[in-house]
Design a protein around this motif. Structure first.
Motif, PDB file in Angstrom:
ATOM      1  N   VAL A  94      37.767 -23.424  40.059  1.00 41.65           N
ATOM      2  CA  VAL A  94      38.412 -22.498  39.128  1.00 41.65           C
ATOM      3  C   VAL A  94      39.921 -22.678  39.176  1.00 41.65           C
ATOM      4  O   VAL A  94      40.504 -22.861  40.253  1.00 41.65           O
ATOM      5  N   GLU A  95      40.552 -22.635  37.996  1.00 40.44           N
ATOM      6  CA  GLU A  95      42.005 -22.548  37.918  1.00 40.44           C
ATOM      7  C   GLU A  95      42.363 -21.075  37.743  1.00 40.44           C
ATOM      8  O   GLU A  95      42.054 -20.462  36.720  1.00 40.44           O
ATOM      9  N   ALA A  96      43.020 -20.513  38.756  1.00 42.70           N
ATOM     10  CA  ALA A  96      43.419 -19.105  38.718  1.00 42.70           C
ATOM     11  C   ALA A  96      44.763 -18.987  38.025  1.00 42.70           C
ATOM     12  O   ALA A  96      45.756 -19.554  38.477  1.00 42.70           O
ATOM     13  N   ASN A  97      44.796 -18.211  36.938  1.00 41.66           N
ATOM     14  CA  ASN A  97      46.028 -18.067  36.164  1.00 41.66           C
ATOM     15  C   ASN A  97      46.660 -16.692  36.277  1.00 41.66           C
ATOM     16  O   ASN A  97      47.655 -16.414  35.598  1.00 41.66           O
ATOM     17  N   ASP A  98      46.079 -15.815  37.109  1.00 42.02           N
ATOM     18  CA  ASP A  98      46.749 -14.566  37.455  1.00 42.02           C
ATOM     19  C   ASP A  98      46.285 -14.169  38.854  1.00 42.02           C
ATOM     20  O   ASP A  98      45.344 -14.745  39.405  1.00 42.02           O
ATOM     21  N   MET A  99      46.980 -13.203  39.461  1.00 46.15           N
ATOM     22  CA  MET A  99      46.678 -12.858  40.847  1.00 46.15           C
ATOM     23  C   MET A  99      45.321 -12.184  40.991  1.00 46.15           C
ATOM     24  O   MET A  99      44.731 -12.194  42.069  1.00 46.15           O
ATOM     25  N   GLY A 100      44.809 -11.599  39.913  1.00 46.45           N
ATOM     26  CA  GLY A 100      43.462 -11.052  39.974  1.00 46.45           C
ATOM     27  C   GLY A 100      42.441 -12.148  40.226  1.00 46.45           C
ATOM     28  O   GLY A 100      41.505 -11.976  41.023  1.00 46.45           O
ATOM     29  N   ALA A 101      42.609 -13.277  39.560  1.00 52.70           N
ATOM     30  CA  ALA A 101      41.720 -14.417  39.772  1.00 52.70           C
ATOM     31  C   ALA A 101      41.880 -14.959  41.183  1.00 52.70           C
ATOM     32  O   ALA A 101      40.895 -15.337  41.834  1.00 52.70           O
ATOM     33  N   VAL A 102      43.125 -14.996  41.682  1.00 51.90           N
ATOM     34  CA  VAL A 102      43.349 -15.445  43.061  1.00 51.90           C
ATOM     35  C   VAL A 102      42.601 -14.544  44.036  1.00 51.90           C
ATOM     36  O   VAL A 102      41.953 -15.009  44.974  1.00 51.90           O
ATOM     37  N   HIS A 103      42.653 -13.243  43.802  1.00 51.24           N
ATOM     38  CA  HIS A 103      41.954 -12.293  44.673  1.00 51.24           C
ATOM     39  C   HIS A 103      40.451 -12.546  44.666  1.00 51.24           C
ATOM     40  O   HIS A 103      39.789 -12.432  45.709  1.00 51.24           O
ATOM     41  N   CYS A 104      39.912 -12.917  43.513  1.00 53.11           N
ATOM     42  CA  CYS A 104      38.460 -13.140  43.404  1.00 53.11           C
ATOM     43  C   CYS A 104      37.997 -14.356  44.210  1.00 53.11           C
ATOM     44  O   CYS A 104      36.862 -14.377  44.687  1.00 53.11           O
ATOM     45  N   VAL A 105      38.848 -15.373  44.319  1.00 52.51           N
ATOM     46  CA  VAL A 105      38.427 -16.606  44.987  1.00 52.51           C
ATOM     47  C   VAL A 105      39.027 -16.770  46.383  1.00 52.51           C
ATOM     48  O   VAL A 105      38.596 -17.645  47.139  1.00 52.51           O
ATOM     49  N   ALA A 106      39.998 -15.938  46.737  1.00 53.61           N
ATOM     50  CA  ALA A 106      40.710 -16.097  48.009  1.00 53.61           C
ATOM     51  C   ALA A 106      39.757 -16.082  49.200  1.00 53.61           C
ATOM     52  O   ALA A 106      38.956 -15.158  49.368  1.00 53.61           O
ATOM     53  N   GLY A 107      39.838 -17.132  50.004  1.00 51.52           N
ATOM     54  CA  GLY A 107      39.024 -17.216  51.207  1.00 51.52           C
ATOM     55  C   GLY A 107      37.559 -17.522  50.965  1.00 51.52           C
ATOM     56  O   GLY A 107      36.771 -17.568  51.909  1.00 51.52           O
ATOM     57  N   LYS A 108      37.185 -17.737  49.710  1.00 50.11           N
ATOM     58  CA  LYS A 108      35.776 -17.979  49.387  1.00 50.11           C
ATOM     59  C   LYS A 108      35.529 -19.426  48.958  1.00 50.11           C
ATOM     60  O   LYS A 108      34.643 -20.092  49.493  1.00 50.11           O
ATOM     61  N   VAL A 109      36.304 -19.892  47.993  1.00 50.91           N
ATOM     62  CA  VAL A 109      36.128 -21.257  47.486  1.00 50.91           C
ATOM     63  C   VAL A 109      37.496 -21.860  47.218  1.00 50.91           C
ATOM     64  O   VAL A 109      38.463 -21.148  46.923  1.00 50.91           O
ATOM     65  N   PRO A 110      37.621 -23.200  47.292  1.00 48.34           N
ATOM     66  CA  PRO A 110      38.884 -23.843  46.908  1.00 48.34           C
ATOM     67  C   PRO A 110      39.161 -23.597  45.425  1.00 48.34           C
ATOM     68  O   PRO A 110      38.235 -23.476  44.618  1.00 48.34           O
ATOM     69  N   PHE A 111      40.442 -23.519  45.070  1.00 44.92           N
ATOM     70  CA  PHE A 111      40.794 -23.274  43.675  1.00 44.92           C
ATOM     71  C   PHE A 111      42.101 -23.975  43.337  1.00 44.92           C
ATOM     72  O   PHE A 111      42.800 -24.494  44.213  1.00 44.92           O
TER      73      PHE A 111
END
Length: 298
Positions: A94-111
């Motif tokens: 996933v390409e995270a384009n806002d911090m909400g997306a970063v929060h969803c993937v943080a520590g779970k999968v590479p992004f």
């Protein structure tokens, strides 16, 4: 060092059939990475997430790496639900384009830390690495000299991607300026942006092309083109060069970038062939620490 070519997400609103036709062309192009998904406006529903997965399967079968891009501006519970389905897809990065997306993937999968996260200093880049970012996309306003300093402090294992071709996505708004142009409210926009497959040109009173309206997104009018800087990027240790799609001739733009990277043609010759294919004149000011509209001649 071999630079990889990436194709960013389509930023405009094209008909469903054209989207499938476009990605069939891309499957046969010499691009290495393809970003998919609606990154601008949630009202653009020509393709559902299942359709994006079908396109992703087509591209993977042709040897491409696929990344799913998230929206940069979320405005509703529906947007948040879509965000969760993308970040929890379990198949593609996933390409995270806002911090909400970063929060969803943080520590779970590479992004991939997208360009709209505005990573301008080493501590921020280090933070993104700690949350799981595998690759970051340089902000468009950053100069090559600033990138040099970022590269010197880059965390181990972090890849760097540079937006090197296309109209620059500069800002987002809760308002839809394309609908406003037609005196329509945003909630009843009648999908006006589909009438402008490369955005709606905004000119100054003097007739100079200034910006491009793309729904809730504001872009540059001129086309950012760093074809002359590929050698410098290689020296700086850049890993990926991004091309942003346009409605016509994207495959030829990709081919010209590939030819320069493979030393089959010069950057000067590639630019000569490329200029008639571009929707507007080129610029490269930001890379040189100048105003973005400037064009520094190699």
């Amino acid at each position: 060092m071999t630079l990889k070519l990436a194709l960013g997400p389509v930023l405009y609103f094209w008909p469903r059939d054209r989207m499938f036709e476009f990605y069939q062309e891309i499957a046969n192009s010499p691009v290495d990475i393809v970003y998919l998904g609606e990154a601008v406006c949630s009202r653009r529903r020509e393709l559902r997430l299942s359709d994006w997965f079908d396109i992703a399967d087509l591209l993977v079968a042709s040897g491409k790496e696929v990344v799913l891009s998230t929206q940069a501006l979320l405005e509703s519970k529906t947007d948040i639900g879509t965000l969760h389905r993308i970040t929890e897809n379990g198949r593609f990065m996933v390409e995270a384009n806002d911090m909400g997306a970063v929060h969803c993937v943080a520590g779970k999968v590479p992004f991939v830390a997208g360009p709209h996260l505005n990573i301008f200093n080493p501590p921020t880049l280090e933070f993104m690495a700690e949350t799981g970012a595998k690759r970051w996309v340089m902000p468009l306003e950053m100069s090559g000299e600033s990138l040099k300093h970022m590269q010197q402090a880059r965390p181990a294992g972090m890849e760097t991607e540079v937006f090197a071709y296309g109209r620059m996505p500069l800002a987002f708004s809760a308002r839809c300026f394309t609908a406003r142009h037609r005196n329509l409210p945003k909630d009843d926009c009648r999908f006006t942006c589909m009438e402008f497959p490369d955005g709606l040109a905004l000119k100054t009173k003097e007739g100079q092309h200034f910006l491009t309206l793309n729904g809730i997104q504001t872009q540059s009018a001129l086309v950012y083109n760093l074809i002359h800087e590929l050698g410098a990027m290689r020296e700086l240790g850049v890993d990926v060069v991004r091309i942003s799609p346009q409605s016509q001739q994207t495959d030829r733009i990709i081919a010209l970038f590939r030819d320069v990277l493979d030393n089959k043609t010069s950057a000067q010759e590639a630019m000569r062939q490329m200029e008639p294919l571009m929707p507007d004149q080129p610029c490269n000011g930001y890379w040189h620490g100048k105003p973005g509209l400037d064009r520094m001649v190699a």
